[in-house]
Design a protein around this motif. Sequence first.
Motif, PDB file in Angstrom:
ATOM      1  N   SER A 104      42.766  44.476  59.198  1.00  0.00           N
ATOM      2  CA  SER A 104      43.171  43.779  57.965  1.00  0.00           C
ATOM      3  C   SER A 104      42.905  44.641  56.735  1.00  0.00           C
ATOM      4  O   SER A 104      43.681  44.612  55.780  1.00  0.00           O
ATOM      5  CB  SER A 104      42.478  42.427  57.844  1.00  0.00           C
ATOM      6  N   TRP A 105      41.834  45.434  56.761  1.00  0.00           N
ATOM      7  CA  TRP A 105      41.557  46.353  55.646  1.00  0.00           C
ATOM      8  C   TRP A 105      42.730  47.310  55.475  1.00  0.00           C
ATOM      9  O   TRP A 105      43.220  47.515  54.363  1.00  0.00           O
ATOM     10  CB  TRP A 105      40.264  47.140  55.911  1.00  0.00           C
ATOM     11  N   LEU A 106      43.202  47.874  56.580  1.00  0.00           N
ATOM     12  CA  LEU A 106      44.300  48.834  56.502  1.00  0.00           C
ATOM     13  C   LEU A 106      45.600  48.157  56.089  1.00  0.00           C
ATOM     14  O   LEU A 106      46.339  48.688  55.261  1.00  0.00           O
ATOM     15  CB  LEU A 106      44.479  49.559  57.836  1.00  0.00           C
ATOM     16  N   TYR A 107      45.865  46.981  56.631  1.00  0.00           N
ATOM     17  CA  TYR A 107      47.082  46.263  56.236  1.00  0.00           C
ATOM     18  C   TYR A 107      47.077  45.974  54.733  1.00  0.00           C
ATOM     19  O   TYR A 107      48.110  46.106  54.068  1.00  0.00           O
ATOM     20  CB  TYR A 107      47.234  44.953  57.009  1.00  0.00           C
ATOM     21  N   HIS A 108      45.934  45.578  54.197  1.00  0.00           N
ATOM     22  CA  HIS A 108      45.850  45.332  52.755  1.00  0.00           C
ATOM     23  C   HIS A 108      46.122  46.617  51.974  1.00  0.00           C
ATOM     24  O   HIS A 108      46.849  46.608  50.979  1.00  0.00           O
ATOM     25  CB  HIS A 108      44.486  44.763  52.360  1.00  0.00           C
ATOM     26  N   LYS A 109      45.543  47.723  52.423  1.00  0.00           N
ATOM     27  CA  LYS A 109      45.770  49.007  51.752  1.00  0.00           C
ATOM     28  C   LYS A 109      47.240  49.386  51.809  1.00  0.00           C
ATOM     29  O   LYS A 109      47.811  49.846  50.815  1.00  0.00           O
ATOM     30  CB  LYS A 109      44.931  50.121  52.393  1.00  0.00           C
ATOM     31  N   LEU A 110      47.857  49.203  52.970  1.00  0.00           N
ATOM     32  CA  LEU A 110      49.274  49.532  53.107  1.00  0.00           C
ATOM     33  C   LEU A 110      50.143  48.670  52.196  1.00  0.00           C
ATOM     34  O   LEU A 110      51.133  49.142  51.643  1.00  0.00           O
ATOM     35  CB  LEU A 110      49.731  49.351  54.559  1.00  0.00           C
ATOM     36  N   ASP A 111      49.764  47.406  52.039  1.00  0.00           N
ATOM     37  CA  ASP A 111      50.507  46.493  51.174  1.00  0.00           C
ATOM     38  C   ASP A 111      50.239  46.731  49.692  1.00  0.00           C
ATOM     39  O   ASP A 111      50.990  46.274  48.843  1.00  0.00           O
ATOM     40  CB  ASP A 111      50.160  45.039  51.492  1.00  0.00           C
ATOM     41  N   GLY A 112      49.136  47.411  49.373  1.00  0.00           N
ATOM     42  CA  GLY A 112      48.792  47.657  47.976  1.00  0.00           C
ATOM     43  C   GLY A 112      48.145  46.468  47.296  1.00  0.00           C
ATOM     44  O   GLY A 112      48.071  46.401  46.074  1.00  0.00           O
ATOM     45  N   VAL A 113      47.661  45.510  48.107  1.00  0.00           N
ATOM     46  CA  VAL A 113      47.019  44.309  47.575  1.00  0.00           C
ATOM     47  C   VAL A 113      45.810  44.003  48.452  1.00  0.00           C
ATOM     48  O   VAL A 113      45.922  43.921  49.668  1.00  0.00           O
ATOM     49  CB  VAL A 113      47.985  43.101  47.596  1.00  0.00           C
ATOM     50  N   ASP A 114      44.637  43.833  47.835  1.00  0.00           N
ATOM     51  CA  ASP A 114      43.445  43.565  48.632  1.00  0.00           C
ATOM     52  C   ASP A 114      43.391  42.105  49.086  1.00  0.00           C
ATOM     53  O   ASP A 114      44.300  41.327  48.813  1.00  0.00           O
ATOM     54  CB  ASP A 114      42.166  43.984  47.894  1.00  0.00           C
ATOM     55  N   GLY A 115      42.334  41.741  49.788  1.00  0.00           N
ATOM     56  CA  GLY A 115      42.181  40.390  50.318  1.00  0.00           C
ATOM     57  C   GLY A 115      42.140  39.312  49.257  1.00  0.00           C
ATOM     58  O   GLY A 115      42.368  38.139  49.534  1.00  0.00           O
ATOM     59  N   ASN A 116      41.857  39.694  48.020  1.00  0.00           N
ATOM     60  CA  ASN A 116      41.819  38.741  46.903  1.00  0.00           C
ATOM     61  C   ASN A 116      43.091  38.798  46.065  1.00  0.00           C
ATOM     62  O   ASN A 116      43.115  38.325  44.942  1.00  0.00           O
ATOM     63  CB  ASN A 116      40.599  39.022  46.018  1.00  0.00           C
ATOM     64  N   LYS A 117      44.124  39.420  46.618  1.00  0.00           N
ATOM     65  CA  LYS A 117      45.426  39.548  45.952  1.00  0.00           C
ATOM     66  C   LYS A 117      45.382  40.431  44.704  1.00  0.00           C
ATOM     67  O   LYS A 117      46.239  40.335  43.832  1.00  0.00           O
ATOM     68  CB  LYS A 117      46.018  38.177  45.593  1.00  0.00           C
ATOM     69  N   LYS A 118      44.389  41.305  44.632  1.00  0.00           N
ATOM     70  CA  LYS A 118      44.303  42.247  43.517  1.00  0.00           C
ATOM     71  C   LYS A 118      44.891  43.582  43.955  1.00  0.00           C
ATOM     72  O   LYS A 118      44.761  43.969  45.115  1.00  0.00           O
ATOM     73  CB  LYS A 118      42.846  42.440  43.087  1.00  0.00           C
ATOM     74  N   PRO A 119      45.535  44.298  43.040  1.00  0.00           N
ATOM     75  CA  PRO A 119      46.129  45.594  43.397  1.00  0.00           C
ATOM     76  C   PRO A 119      45.070  46.564  43.935  1.00  0.00           C
ATOM     77  O   PRO A 119      43.945  46.616  43.435  1.00  0.00           O
ATOM     78  CB  PRO A 119      46.697  46.108  42.073  1.00  0.00           C
ATOM     79  N   THR A 120      45.437  47.285  44.949  1.00  0.00           N
ATOM     80  CA  THR A 120      44.564  48.304  45.524  1.00  0.00           C
ATOM     81  C   THR A 120      45.444  49.440  46.016  1.00  0.00           C
ATOM     82  O   THR A 120      46.647  49.269  46.180  1.00  0.00           O
ATOM     83  CB  THR A 120      43.704  47.746  46.676  1.00  0.00           C
ATOM     84  N   GLU A 121      44.852  50.572  46.210  1.00  0.00           N
ATOM     85  CA  GLU A 121      45.598  51.702  46.759  1.00  0.00           C
ATOM     86  C   GLU A 121      44.638  52.607  47.506  1.00  0.00           C
ATOM     87  O   GLU A 121      43.417  52.464  47.409  1.00  0.00           O
ATOM     88  CB  GLU A 121      46.337  52.469  45.669  1.00  0.00           C
ATOM     89  N   PHE A 122      45.190  53.528  48.247  1.00  0.00           N
ATOM     90  CA  PHE A 122      44.377  54.488  48.971  1.00  0.00           C
ATOM     91  C   PHE A 122      43.780  55.487  47.985  1.00  0.00           C
ATOM     92  O   PHE A 122      44.471  55.968  47.088  1.00  0.00           O
ATOM     93  CB  PHE A 122      45.227  55.260  49.979  1.00  0.00           C
ATOM     94  N   SER A 123      42.513  55.807  48.194  1.00  0.00           N
ATOM     95  CA  SER A 123      41.907  56.878  47.406  1.00  0.00           C
ATOM     96  C   SER A 123      42.477  58.199  47.910  1.00  0.00           C
ATOM     97  O   SER A 123      43.127  58.249  48.969  1.00  0.00           O
ATOM     98  CB  SER A 123      40.386  56.876  47.586  1.00  0.00           C
ATOM     99  N   ALA A 124      42.233  59.273  47.193  1.00  0.00           N
ATOM    100  CA  ALA A 124      42.712  60.592  47.626  1.00  0.00           C
ATOM    101  C   ALA A 124      42.136  60.933  49.001  1.00  0.00           C
ATOM    102  O   ALA A 124      42.854  61.446  49.876  1.00  0.00           O
ATOM    103  CB  ALA A 124      42.339  61.649  46.602  1.00  0.00           C
ATOM    104  N   GLU A 125      40.876  60.621  49.220  1.00  0.00           N
ATOM    105  CA  GLU A 125      40.239  60.889  50.512  1.00  0.00           C
ATOM    106  C   GLU A 125      40.867  60.048  51.622  1.00  0.00           C
ATOM    107  O   GLU A 125      41.136  60.542  52.725  1.00  0.00           O
ATOM    108  CB  GLU A 125      38.741  60.601  50.433  1.00  0.00           C
ATOM    109  N   GLU A 126      41.136  58.780  51.336  1.00  0.00           N
ATOM    110  CA  GLU A 126      41.755  57.898  52.330  1.00  0.00           C
ATOM    111  C   GLU A 126      43.168  58.357  52.672  1.00  0.00           C
ATOM    112  O   GLU A 126      43.591  58.282  53.829  1.00  0.00           O
ATOM    113  CB  GLU A 126      41.764  56.455  51.837  1.00  0.00           C
TER     114      GLU A 126
END
Length: 85
Positions: free
Chosen positions: A40-62
């Motif tokens: 689910s962590w990866l799916y949220h990252k792929l979608d660009g939205v975290d579990g709380n519906k806030k925008p998220t993205e992959f860090s450079a390292e990720e």
Amino acid sequence: MATMTLKETQVDTMKAQMADLLISISWSDLAKRYFGKSGSWLYHKLDGVDGNKKPTEFSAEEKEILKGALVDLSNRIRRAADEMH
């Protein structure tokens, strides 16, 4: 063959960039194997939205880890294909 349609707002997500791979890869396994995280962590990252519906993205390292994971997976698939008799 299944196809996936993306909403206009999803065009720039990592998920959109890899749309042709989505149903062919076990993303949960990839998350555990390469990130030590849940599917689910990866799916949220792929979608660009975290579990709380806030925008998220992959860090450079990720992004580098994801890139390496996909290259490793492609190498493993190639090896398996090459070893077929």
